[in-house]
Design a protein around this motif. Sequence first.
Motif, mmCIF file in Angstrom:
data_model
loop_
_atom_site.group_PDB
_atom_site.id
_atom_site.type_symbol
_atom_site.label_atom_id
_atom_site.label_comp_id
_atom_site.label_asym_id
_atom_site.label_seq_id
_atom_site.Cartn_x
_atom_site.Cartn_y
_atom_site.Cartn_z
ATOM 1 N N TRP A 179 58.905 82.522 74.517
ATOM 2 C CA TRP A 179 58.409 81.195 75.232
ATOM 3 C C TRP A 179 59.747 80.209 75.553
ATOM 4 O O TRP A 179 60.068 79.355 74.718
ATOM 5 C CB TRP A 179 57.513 80.475 74.067
ATOM 6 C CG TRP A 179 56.634 79.725 75.076
ATOM 7 C CD1 TRP A 179 56.218 79.684 76.283
ATOM 8 C CD2 TRP A 179 55.646 78.671 74.272
ATOM 9 N NE1 TRP A 179 55.280 78.774 76.632
ATOM 10 C CE2 TRP A 179 54.727 78.159 75.428
ATOM 11 C CE3 TRP A 179 55.180 78.253 73.009
ATOM 12 C CZ2 TRP A 179 53.752 77.188 75.331
ATOM 13 C CZ3 TRP A 179 54.340 77.185 72.821
ATOM 14 C CH2 TRP A 179 53.622 76.774 73.936
ATOM 15 N N LYS A 217 54.355 89.166 65.111
ATOM 16 C CA LYS A 217 54.979 89.463 66.583
ATOM 17 C C LYS A 217 54.858 88.283 67.386
ATOM 18 O O LYS A 217 54.367 88.259 68.295
ATOM 19 C CB LYS A 217 54.372 90.686 66.982
ATOM 20 C CG LYS A 217 55.342 91.312 68.243
ATOM 21 C CD LYS A 217 54.690 92.671 68.686
ATOM 22 C CE LYS A 217 55.537 92.938 69.995
ATOM 23 N NZ LYS A 217 54.939 94.384 70.482
ATOM 24 N N ALA A 248 48.219 84.379 75.544
ATOM 25 C CA ALA A 248 48.952 84.957 74.486
ATOM 26 C C ALA A 248 47.950 86.109 74.094
ATOM 27 O O ALA A 248 48.683 87.396 73.842
ATOM 28 C CB ALA A 248 49.070 84.159 73.310
ATOM 29 N N ARG A 249 46.755 86.318 74.131
ATOM 30 C CA ARG A 249 45.978 87.383 74.001
ATOM 31 C C ARG A 249 46.002 88.558 74.953
ATOM 32 O O ARG A 249 45.846 89.707 74.857
ATOM 33 C CB ARG A 249 44.620 87.050 73.809
ATOM 34 C CG ARG A 249 44.366 86.116 72.304
ATOM 35 C CD ARG A 249 42.891 86.026 72.279
ATOM 36 N NE ARG A 249 42.066 86.942 71.871
ATOM 37 C CZ ARG A 249 40.874 87.335 72.431
ATOM 38 N NH1 ARG A 249 40.473 86.956 73.477
ATOM 39 N NH2 ARG A 249 40.315 88.460 72.093
ATOM 40 N N THR A 250 46.301 88.286 76.156
ATOM 41 C CA THR A 250 46.261 89.245 77.364
ATOM 42 C C THR A 250 47.592 89.514 78.237
ATOM 43 O O THR A 250 47.627 90.035 78.971
ATOM 44 C CB THR A 250 45.300 88.538 78.394
ATOM 45 O OG1 THR A 250 46.087 87.341 78.948
ATOM 46 C CG2 THR A 250 43.917 88.326 77.676
ATOM 47 N N SER A 251 48.564 89.020 77.294
ATOM 48 C CA SER A 251 50.057 89.127 77.904
ATOM 49 C C SER A 251 50.255 88.740 79.045
ATOM 50 O O SER A 251 51.117 89.010 80.024
ATOM 51 C CB SER A 251 50.289 90.701 77.727
ATOM 52 O OG SER A 251 50.056 91.465 76.648
ATOM 53 N N ASP A 277 48.612 87.417 64.385
ATOM 54 C CA ASP A 277 49.283 88.349 65.083
ATOM 55 C C ASP A 277 50.651 87.690 65.556
ATOM 56 O O ASP A 277 51.406 88.445 65.508
ATOM 57 C CB ASP A 277 48.417 88.646 66.401
ATOM 58 C CG ASP A 277 47.228 89.600 66.262
ATOM 59 O OD1 ASP A 277 47.356 90.014 64.929
ATOM 60 O OD2 ASP A 277 46.338 89.548 66.890
ATOM 61 N N GLU A 280 51.123 84.918 81.595
ATOM 62 C CA GLU A 280 52.062 84.305 81.515
ATOM 63 C C GLU A 280 51.976 83.067 80.749
ATOM 64 O O GLU A 280 50.724 82.331 80.928
ATOM 65 C CB GLU A 280 52.666 83.867 83.068
ATOM 66 C CG GLU A 280 54.104 82.807 83.104
ATOM 67 C CD GLU A 280 54.490 82.600 84.624
ATOM 68 O OE1 GLU A 280 55.130 81.740 84.836
ATOM 69 O OE2 GLU A 280 53.611 83.311 85.372
ATOM 70 N N GLU A 328 60.156 80.715 71.030
ATOM 71 C CA GLU A 328 59.129 81.779 70.921
ATOM 72 C C GLU A 328 57.736 81.218 70.503
ATOM 73 O O GLU A 328 57.957 79.953 70.004
ATOM 74 C CB GLU A 328 59.390 82.741 69.864
ATOM 75 C CG GLU A 328 59.546 82.131 68.354
ATOM 76 C CD GLU A 328 59.950 83.130 67.232
ATOM 77 O OE1 GLU A 328 60.758 83.997 67.553
ATOM 78 O OE2 GLU A 328 59.646 82.886 66.165
ATOM 79 N N LEU A 384 55.937 85.989 70.582
ATOM 80 C CA LEU A 384 56.112 86.119 71.918
ATOM 81 C C LEU A 384 57.341 85.280 72.623
ATOM 82 O O LEU A 384 57.389 83.974 72.174
ATOM 83 C CB LEU A 384 54.780 85.700 72.880
ATOM 84 C CG LEU A 384 53.565 86.610 72.510
ATOM 85 C CD1 LEU A 384 52.336 85.880 73.250
ATOM 86 C CD2 LEU A 384 53.980 88.126 73.003
#
Length: 487
Positions: free
Chosen positions: A295, A291, A332-335, A287, A337, A302, A293
Amino acid sequence: MRNLARLSAVGAATAVLATALVTPAQAAATSWSACPAGPGVDPRQECATLQVPMDYRASGGPTISLAVSRIQTAKPALRRGALLIIPGGPGSPGLNRPSTLVKKLPKDVLDRYDIIGFDPRGVGQSSPVSCGFETRDLSLTKLKPYPDADGGIAENVAWSRRIAEACARNGGPLIRHISTRNEARDIDQIRQALGEKKISYWGVSYGTYAGAVYATMFPERTDRVVLDSNDDPDPRRVARQWLANYAVGVEDRFPDFAAWAAARDGEYGLGADATAVRRTFLDLAADLDRKPLPWPGANPEELNGNLLRETMLTALYSDANFPMLAALMRAARTSGELPPPNTPPAAVLQNTAAHAGATMCNDVEWQDPISRYQRHVTRDRAAHPLTAGMPVNMGPCAFWPYKPAEPPVRVTSRGPANVLLIQNLRDPSTPHSGALKMRQAFGQRARMVSVDSGGHGVYLANGNACGDQAVTAFLTTGHLPHHDKNC
């Protein structure tokens, strides 16, 4: 590939010649003084500087500085000699290791040895090298060559070329003379400077290979040798095999993390059993390939799939890192922080990357066609998905501008039986299967203690009393176990 017996004969002749050209450094090391104060520096630690040849084949040529340290035994009447700590890497400093280890080593060992540290040539305070790499090229997912998300290596090829060209342009004359053979010769200069006829040492990770090379080049100058978390010494591949072994080591070790996380599924939500945790990790990495995230503080800023893989590899070095990896995956899985990234300072990475590249490329040639690297990566991604082809990918040695000055050392059984190998069964970096190759190379010179534990680093590192006692007993008595031993 050249005949291994011929390599051994050439190497032995070169070692004799090089040693004959060296002026003993003993006088240069007798001026001990307090080390510069700093965090964690024990006030008992003293420092000195040696001048050693940059090129051991050039008698009377330029010299470089070696920074050496010591903490003397508090029991001179019990003193046996010096115990040198050979750091890993390649590229890790070791000057302040005595300050760290006097807090951990058993009293029986501290009573018998002066604990000696040093920064290897080109590292830290020992004539440090830098190639002036671009900031983008110091990303952790480039320094370990992870391929693109689709498995392509075009960017790795471009990065490898840039790194090699930067070292040719900016590395200075020392960059050509950083090698494991020369580190072994530097160790012998330290031995002479200490006034020791023989030296004992404890090498960890890459330090096991440097220690094995010293024990091969200077066997009669070794006293008690401890090699901890052992590299495969294959003289045809050297560091190329160490990199390839990450694929095996991570697969050996990841189940420990998976079982730990599964037992805490209520806290982290990564899966109720080890199989589910593995699938969660692989799916999350895929994932993040698609896409990433944001960082802040990472390089680049990122969290992508490769940086998750690299963070995982690093976390597997110690059980103490498992909560960090699990928390990162949960966020990372749950959006949630993301925790702050642990990005080393750029100046440290500049020095480490230059030294590591020089060591690996000067030890052995890596010249293969790009197409062959791509084939290896494609196969390895399928066989070892956790590391996604990184361990067999191209690096700067494919474009290194200098040929190795000498053949690699072939570790052999010639010499005294005074080598103790200690090894975790599940090491992500130096797997047990590779350590068995070191054991085989030493033959009857060595015994091996295999510890039923995971992580990188064994002696005094994971709480295994059986393994710790085996090393302590050898250092204090000199007696090897009668047979290889399992703990």
